[in-house]
Enzyme design. Structure first.
Site, short mmCIF file in Angstrom:
data_model
loop_
_atom_site.label_atom_id
_atom_site.label_comp_id
_atom_site.label_asym_id
_atom_site.label_seq_id
_atom_site.Cartn_x
_atom_site.Cartn_y
_atom_site.Cartn_z
CB CYS A 1 -29.80 35.76 3.33
SG CYS A 1 -28.95 35.05 4.97
CG HIS B 1 -28.58 39.48 2.99
ND1 HIS B 1 -29.27 39.54 4.21
CD2 HIS B 1 -27.44 38.41 2.92
CE1 HIS B 1 -28.74 38.66 5.02
NE2 HIS B 1 -27.61 37.96 4.40
CG ASN C 1 -26.29 38.09 7.97
OD1 ASN C 1 -27.68 37.85 7.75
ND2 ASN C 1 -25.46 37.50 6.96
#
Lengths: 79, 325
Positions: free
Chosen positions: B122, B247, B281
Site C-alpha cells: 500500500c 493511503h 482500500n
C-alpha cells in the site's frame, strides 16, 4: 496514584475515544457488551492509557481486559 | 584509467498530470450484508466505507492501470510517444512475468521505455513517486509514467468480513516530468521489519491476512511523525500545507493521522483525502485515486502543497510533500 485515580483517568480516556460518558465507565462494565466499544477503539484506549499511565498494553493483553476493572487492575499492577 | 562519467538530470521534478480508473461495479455495504454477518452501520463505524468498486474479470491490474495512465498522460498534455520510463507500483499481479509496466506500455503504444514494477504494497505509490523524481534528477528519464494499481479482490476471501469490507480495486497514475523549480520534496521512507507477518499472503493459493489491531495501532501512532519529517525535509512550513492525502486504509486511521498533523501546526481547514468512503482500500491505487478526486472536486488546485504518506504491508511507509499539478 490510587485505584480510584486510575479508574477516573481511564474513564476520561474512554469518553474521549468513544464518546461514552465517563460517569458510565464503572468497574463492573464490560467494554464490548456494556459500553459498545469495538476492537479498534480498544486499541486507541490502550495507546492513550499507555501515555497517561506509563504502562505497556500489548494487543494480545488487550483481549484479556474484558471489564473496566480488568483494565484498572492491569494498569495498577504494571505501571 | 578512465573514470566513469556522472550524469545529472533536471534541477527538479514535478507531477504534470493525474489519472484514475475506478471499476464500474459499485458494491454497497447492504450488498455485503447479504453474504456475511455485517451491516452498513457496523462497516461505516469501523472502517468508514460506504461503498467500494470491485473489478470484473475483464478489469485487470493491466487494463485498469492502462486506463489511469492514458488519462494522466493526456492531463499532462503529452502523448504516449513522450513517455520514456514506466514504473508500476502493484502487489496483486496474478502472474509476475511479464511485469505490469511492459504490458501497459504495449496497450498504450509506448515504445521502448525503461520499464519496471515496484512492490511496496500500500506504500507503493509514494515509493514510486520518489523513484520517478530521482530518475528525472539523475537524468535517466524526462517523462516518467507512474501507475499505482491493485486488484485486491483477487487476493481477498470475499466471505471474510475482516478483509472483504475493506479491500477494493482501482488504479491511479501520475506523469512526472522535469522542472526548473522542485515540485516533489525529499522522500522519507522506511519500514518495520519486525512486523512482516502483520499483513501477508502465505502463498499463491492464499488470501490476504491482516492483523487489524496491530496494523491500526502502528498506523495511528507511527505514521504521523514520518509525515511531519517529510514536511521538515521539504523545508516548507506546516501551515502552508493545503491537503493531506494518505493511503486510504481506514477512515479512522486517516482521521487519527490528520488530527496529529493539525495539532502539530497544519491549518485547521486542512483538506483531507477521504476517497475511501466511496472507493474502499485500493492499496497502491489509493493515493493517486484520492488525489485525483480531490483535484476534480475543487478541494485542491494547481500549485497547492500536498502532503502524502502511504503505508502498508511490510510494514513499510513513504512520505513526501509535492505540488498539485
Amino acid at each position: 496514584m490510587s485505584t480510584e485515580d486510575t479508574l477516573t483517568g481511564l474513564a476520561e480516556i474512554v469518553e474521549e475515544v468513544s464518546g461514552v460518558p465517563a460517569a458510565d465507565v464503572t468497574a463492573d462494565k464490560t467494554f464490548t457488551d456494556d459500553l459498545d466499544i469495538d476492537s479498534l477503539s480498544m486499541v486507541e484506549i490502550a495507546v492513550a492509557a499507555e501515555e497517561r499511565f506509563g504502562v505497556k498494553i500489548p494487543d494480545d493483553e488487550l483481549a484479556n481486559l474484558k471489564t473496566v476493572a480488568d483494565a484498572v487492575t492491569y494498569i495498577d499492577s504494571n505501571k | 584509467m578512465s573514470t566513469i562519467a556522472r550524469r545529472t538530470g533536471a534541477a527538479g521534478s514535478r507531477i504534470a498530470g493525474l489519472g484514475h480508473y475506478r471499476p464500474s461495479r459499485v458494491v454497497t455495504n447492504d450488498e455485503l450484508a447479504l453474504t456475511m454477518d455485517t451491516n452498513d452501520a457496523w462497516i461505516q463505524s469501523r472502517v468508514g466505507i460506504a461503498e467500494r468498486h470491485w473489478a470484473s474479470e475483464s478489469e485487470t491490474v493491466i487494463t485498469m492501470g492502462a486506463e489511469a495512465a492514458r488519462m494522466a498522460i493526456a492531463d499532462a498534455g503529452l502523448t504516449p510517444a513522450d513517455i520514456d520510463t514506466i514504473i508500476v507500483a502493484t502487489c496483486t499481479l496474478p502472474s509476475q512475468i511479464p511485469h505490469a509496466s511492459t504490458q501497459i506500455a504495449a496497450i498504450l503504444g509506448i515504445h521502448a521505455p525503461g520499464s519496471f514494477d515496484i512492490n511496496a504494497a500500500c506504500a507503493g505509490f509514494c515509493y514510486g513517486l520518489a523513484v520517478a523524481s530521482h530518475t528525472i534528477r539523475a537524468g535517466a528519464g524526462k517523462n516518467v509514467l507512474l501507475v499505482g494499481v491493485d486488484k485486491l479482490t483477487d487476493w481477498t476471501d470475499l466471505t471474510d468480513r475482516s478483509t472483504a469490507i475493506i479491500f477494493a480495486d482501482g488504479a491511479g497514475a501520475a506523469v512526472v516530468t522535469e522542472a526548473d523549480v522542485e515540485g516533489i520534496g525529499p522522500v522519507v521512507w522506511g519500514s518495520d521489519e519486525e512486523k512482516t507477518e502483520a499483513i501477508h499472503v502465505t502463498d499463491r493459493n492464499s488470501y490476504i491476512y491482516q492483523d487489524g489491531q496491530a496494523v491500526f495501532r502502528w498506523a495511528t501512532t507511527q505514521i504521523a511523525p514520518v509525515a511531519l519529517e517529510a514536511v521538515a525535509a521539504a523545508e516548507v512550513d506546516l501551515s502552508e500545507i493545503k491537503a493531506l492525502v494518505t493511503h486510504q486504509a481506514n477512515l479512522r486511521i486517516i482521521e487519527a493521522i490528520a488530527k496529529k498533523i493539525i495539532a502539530a501546526g497544519a491549518p485547521e481547514d486542512l483538506v483531507i483525502g477521504k476517497d475511501i468512503i466511496t472507493t474502499g482500500n485500493t492499496s497502491s491505487g489509493s493515493v493517486p485515486l484520492a488525489l485525483s478526486r480531490l483535484r476534480e472536486s475543487g478541494g485542491i488546485t494547481t500549485g497547492d502543497l500536498v502532503l502524502s504518506i502511504a503505508f502498508g504491508a511490510g510494514l513499510t511507509y513513504a512520505a513526501q510533500v509535492y505540488r498539485c499539478p
